[in-house]
Scaffold this active site. Structure first.
Site, PDB file in Angstrom:
ATOM      1  N   ARG A  35      58.522  55.029  47.054  1.00 48.53           N
ATOM      2  CA  ARG A  35      59.319  53.804  47.220  1.00 48.53           C
ATOM      3  C   ARG A  35      60.780  54.107  47.591  1.00 48.53           C
ATOM      4  O   ARG A  35      61.386  53.348  48.337  1.00 48.53           O
ATOM      5  CB  ARG A  35      59.250  52.968  45.946  1.00 48.53           C
ATOM      6  CG  ARG A  35      57.893  52.311  45.834  1.00 48.53           C
ATOM      7  CD  ARG A  35      57.747  51.484  44.608  1.00 48.53           C
ATOM      8  NE  ARG A  35      56.642  50.551  44.773  1.00 48.53           N
ATOM      9  CZ  ARG A  35      56.117  49.838  43.797  1.00 48.53           C
ATOM     10  NH1 ARG A  35      56.602  49.932  42.581  1.00 48.53           N
ATOM     11  NH2 ARG A  35      55.128  49.013  44.040  1.00 48.53           N
ATOM     12  N   LYS A 197      36.015  42.964  40.613  1.00 50.64           N
ATOM     13  CA  LYS A 197      35.583  41.585  40.368  1.00 50.64           C
ATOM     14  C   LYS A 197      35.742  40.649  41.552  1.00 50.64           C
ATOM     15  O   LYS A 197      36.751  40.695  42.263  1.00 50.64           O
ATOM     16  CB  LYS A 197      36.413  41.014  39.211  1.00 50.64           C
ATOM     17  CG  LYS A 197      36.096  41.650  37.894  1.00 50.64           C
ATOM     18  CD  LYS A 197      36.961  41.051  36.833  1.00 50.64           C
ATOM     19  CE  LYS A 197      36.513  41.516  35.452  1.00 50.64           C
ATOM     20  NZ  LYS A 197      37.392  40.990  34.428  1.00 50.64           N
ATOM     21  N   GLY A 353      47.013  48.187  45.610  1.00 51.40           N
ATOM     22  CA  GLY A 353      46.572  48.972  44.448  1.00 51.40           C
ATOM     23  C   GLY A 353      45.652  50.139  44.693  1.00 51.40           C
ATOM     24  O   GLY A 353      46.058  51.168  45.232  1.00 51.40           O
ATOM     25  N   GLY A 376      50.970  43.782  44.353  1.00 52.69           N
ATOM     26  CA  GLY A 376      50.877  42.325  44.193  1.00 52.69           C
ATOM     27  C   GLY A 376      51.347  41.571  45.419  1.00 52.69           C
ATOM     28  O   GLY A 376      50.741  40.570  45.827  1.00 52.69           O
TER      29      GLY A 376
END
Ligand code: AMP
Length: 394
Positions: A35, A197, A353, A376
């Site tokens: 980053r 999921k 992620g 996110g």
């Protein structure tokens, strides 16, 4: 939206929101400086123009002031990465900090203390944003990782800069990469989605079903689809309350002429651990006591065949429990196929992620067109949301 390339920073102080929320080990050493490195081009362009930089960031989720999350811990890593000396301001607002910033000279860098030592930052407090705004003449946002937050330093602050607000080069690259997939992508466009999921990916699936030609659904979420289609999935991960939703996705794909690829075979295990007993099974016939932890060889081949013919590729989520070496082959095969398609001229974006960790782990990060720096923020972009930090620059 204007980028920093549209402005000459000569004798100007730029207040730059960066995302230096880097991972630290127990000795407070930086584990991964990606980053910091990613913000370097923006900082260097401003310094090269003859401007100065005031850097502000958050680190972790402190409750009030917390020494372990002070940005002093990462000063030396920043200096090393930027190859420049920096001055540290022990507070991110206030008279003392304003004095430091007022004395800054062209070519110099000041780093402010952790913005989240003030709860006002995450509250999106306007007074706090105004205090921050005193620390620069021009505002630059280069913090893609925080662009989905409506915080003082990312979204509220722009109110005080009218038309003196710019996208940094990293933020611009991220926005451009997303557009290249979802808006201007060359066809055929394929999305490779995986992960645990359906519930956490359903908004993305619904959004991209309107934009892509083909979707590959792998990983844990595939079993909910297979069960919905009448398959026996044994002890594989499944969201029983999402079976109807899975069928709706299947019909929506048909209605939109999107080819939906699901795995046909799996590497099944008799326990959720790396040294469990395994066997290759048809995904529709997994007996009780066995669970699918990776896609099988036929699926690896058919997914790779689809990927290699694509001109635009989006990858989010692993094909199996790639953290365990015995169940990493499906994820690796997808990564290799994306590499091959990229070499053939496709544009490939990896974001969100776990697939980012996967490409890094398999040494493929330099073989895809773009690896997103924001988890996110990338997921919300793929869901079709306008990020507050980007909207504030418009
Ligand atoms: P997500 O955060 O939703 O992208 O999910 C990523 C996680 O899904 C990773 O930690 C994987 O280990 C997990 N995962 C992928 N495939 C499976 C599977 N077949 N069974 C259980 N977990 C899985």
């Amino acid at each position: 939206m204007k980028t920093i390339l549209d402005f000459d920073f000569l004798n100007k102080t730029a207040l730059i929101r960066v995302d230096f929320n880097v991972p630290l080990d127990s000795n407070l050493e930086v584990i991964d400086n990606t980053r910091i490195l990613s913000a370097k081009p923006t900082i260097l362009k401003i310094l090269k123009d003859g401007g100065s930089c005031v850097l502000m960031s958050h680190l972790g989720r402190p409750k009030g002031i917390q020494a372990s999350l002070s940005l002093t811990n990462i000063v030396s890593e920043i200096e090393k990465t930027l190859e420049r000396k920096i001055t540290f301001a022990a507070d991110c607002i206030g008279v003392e900090t304003e004095k430091i910033v007022n004395n800054i000279k062209p070519g110099e860098i000041v780093l402010l203390e952790n913005l989240r030592f003030y709860s006002e930052e995450t509250d999106g407090n306007e007074d706090f944003a105004e205090k921050l705004s005193k620390l620069g003449q021009v505002y630059v946002n280069d913090a893609f990782g925080a662009a989905h937050r409506k915080h003082s330093s990312t979204a509220v602050i722009t109110k005080f800069f009218k038309n003196k607000k710019y996208l940094g080069l990293l933020l611009h690259k991220e926005v451009h990469a997303i557009e290249k997939v979802l808006k201007t992508g060359e066809k055929p466009i394929i999305a490779v989605l995986g992960g645990a999921k359906v519930s956490s990916k359903i908004t993305i699936i619904n959004n991209i079903l309107e934009k892509v030609d083909e979707i590959i659904l792998g990983g844990g979420m595939a079993y909910t689809f297979i069960k919905a289609k009448g398959g026996e999935i044994g002890n594989s991960i499944c969201e029983n309350d999402k079976l109807d939703l899975a069928l709706e996705v299947i019909s929506k794909a048909k209605a939109n002429n999107v080819i939906l690829h699901l795995p046909t075979d799996v590497i099944a295990a008799d326990d959720f651990c790396n040294n469990a007993n395994t066997k290759e099974l048809n995904i529709f016939n997994i007996p009780k006591g066995w669970q699918g932890l990776d896609i099988g060889p036929n699926s690896r081949k058919s997914f790779a065949d689809a990927i290699i013919n694509a001109k635009t590729i989006l990858w989010n989520g692993p094909m199996g429990v790639f953290e365990m070496t015995n169940f990493a082959n499906g994820t690796k095969a997808v990564g290799e196929a994306i590499k091959a398609a990229t070499q053939k001229g496709a544009f490939s974006l990896v974001g969100g992620g776990d697939s980012v960790s996967a490409v890094k782990e398999f040494g493929l990060a330099d073989d895809v067109s773009y690896v997103s720096t924001g988890g996110g923020a990338m997921l919300e972009s793929l869901e079709g949301k306008t990020l507050p930090g980007i909207a504030a620059l418009q």
